[in-house]
Write an enzyme that holds these catalytic residues in place. Structure first.
Site, PDB file in Angstrom:
ATOM      1  N   GLU A 172       4.038  65.866  87.600  1.00  0.00           N
ATOM      2  CA  GLU A 172       5.083  65.149  87.973  1.00  0.00           C
ATOM      3  C   GLU A 172       6.144  65.471  89.006  1.00  0.00           C
ATOM      4  OE1 GLU A 172       4.036  65.715  85.119  1.00  0.00           O
ATOM      5  OE2 GLU A 172       4.241  63.931  83.827  1.00  0.00           O
TER       6      GLU A 172
ATOM      7  N   CYS B 234       7.395  65.767  80.386  1.00  0.00           N
ATOM      8  CA  CYS B 234       8.393  66.319  79.691  1.00  0.00           C
ATOM      9  C   CYS B 234       9.696  66.082  80.185  1.00  0.00           C
ATOM     10  CB  CYS B 234       7.986  68.034  79.908  1.00  0.00           C
ATOM     11  SG  CYS B 234       8.470  68.654  81.203  1.00  0.00           S
TER      12      CYS B 234
ATOM     13  N   CYS C 260      10.785  66.935  83.652  1.00  0.00           N
ATOM     14  CA  CYS C 260      10.379  66.145  84.773  1.00  0.00           C
ATOM     15  C   CYS C 260      11.275  64.917  84.809  1.00  0.00           C
ATOM     16  CB  CYS C 260       8.635  65.904  84.581  1.00  0.00           C
ATOM     17  SG  CYS C 260       7.807  67.380  84.943  1.00  0.00           S
TER      18      CYS C 260
HETATM   19  N1  THU Z   1       2.121  69.031  81.925  1.00  0.00           N
HETATM   20  C1  THU Z   1       2.252  68.349  83.068  1.00  0.00           C
HETATM   21  O1  THU Z   1       1.763  68.769  84.267  1.00  0.00           O
HETATM   22  N2  THU Z   1       2.840  67.126  82.905  1.00  0.00           N
HETATM   23  C2  THU Z   1       3.137  66.325  81.730  1.00  0.00           C
HETATM   24  O2  THU Z   1       3.385  65.390  81.639  1.00  0.00           O
HETATM   25  C3  THU Z   1       2.868  67.307  80.434  1.00  0.00           C
HETATM   26  C4  THU Z   1       2.546  68.600  80.641  1.00  0.00           C
HETATM   27  C5  THU Z   1       1.510  70.414  81.884  1.00  0.00           C
HETATM   28  C6  THU Z   1       2.413  71.696  82.012  1.00  0.00           C
HETATM   29  C7  THU Z   1       1.368  72.713  81.538  1.00  0.00           C
HETATM   30  O3  THU Z   1       0.612  73.090  82.833  1.00  0.00           O
HETATM   31  C8  THU Z   1       0.204  72.107  80.812  1.00  0.00           C
HETATM   32  O4  THU Z   1       0.621  70.536  81.063  1.00  0.00           O
HETATM   33  C9  THU Z   1       0.299  72.202  79.443  1.00  0.00           C
HETATM   34  O5  THU Z   1       1.706  71.866  78.960  1.00  0.00           O
END
Ligand code: THU
Length: 165
Positions: free
Chosen positions: A75, A113, A116
């Site tokens: 995101e 998260c 984000c």
């Molecule tokens: N992650 C995202 O890219 N977006 C989300 O909404 C949740 C988590 C990624 C961060 C990390 O690279 C992996 O997912 C595991 O947490």
């Protein structure tokens, strides 16, 4: 003492086909972008696709790092890129998708998260335009009309007097 109840409206769709065509395209692009994520540490590949007011579509995915906190979620990768190449165009819709090892969409929707959400609210407030967000699982799609629906009591640029209670 006063008691406040915070309400959010969340929409559920039972298939991607229930979304308007432009949004179906965003979901497809978010899933496609997830294929290009760099995730040697978690193996969890996430993609985001943004529709801007000027019609541009921007995608991004998670980029991990051996120094874990230096990585970026999908995101934020997408949003920072969108805001850097189109600083004058608000984001209207964001679709988020994650895929399994075999490249198929994960069953349940993925929600961003906290870090984000904070970046997303900054973008919404910066342009004064509500950002619809679509969270996608395989056949379960959830959506909100504004980032505020997933970040109540947000921190914003009105500090020390926030733009809410
Ligand atoms: N992650 C995202 O890219 N977006 C989300 O909404 C949740 C988590 C990624 C961060 C990390 O690279 C992996 O997912 C595991 O947490």
């Amino acid at each position: 003492m006063q008691r406040f109840v915070i309400k959010s409206t969340i929409y559920q769709y039972d298939s991607v086909e229930e979304l308007p065509e432009k949004e179906q395209e965003l979901v497809r692009l978010a899933r496609e972008s997830a294929q290009r994520a760099y995730t040697p540490y978690s193996g969890f590949r996430v993609g985001a696709a943004l529709l801007l007011q000027n019609g541009s579509i921007i995608t991004g995915n998670n980029q991990e790092n051996a120094a874990y906190p230096s990585g970026s979620c999908a995101e934020r990768t997408a949003l920072f890129y969108a805001n850097s190449v189109n600083p004058d165009s608000p984001v209207e819709v964001m679709a988020i998708a994650a895929i399994k090892k075999n490249g198929e969409p994960v069953d349940k929707p993925v929600y961003p998260c906290g870090a984000c959400r904070q970046v997303m609210i900054e973008s919404e407030i910066r342009y004064g335009v509500d950002q619809r967000v679509i969270f996608t699982g395989k056949d379960k799609i959830m959506a909100v009309a504004s980032v505020k629906d997933i970040l109540p009591l947000w921190f914003d640029n009105k500090f020390p007097d926030p733009g809410h209670v």
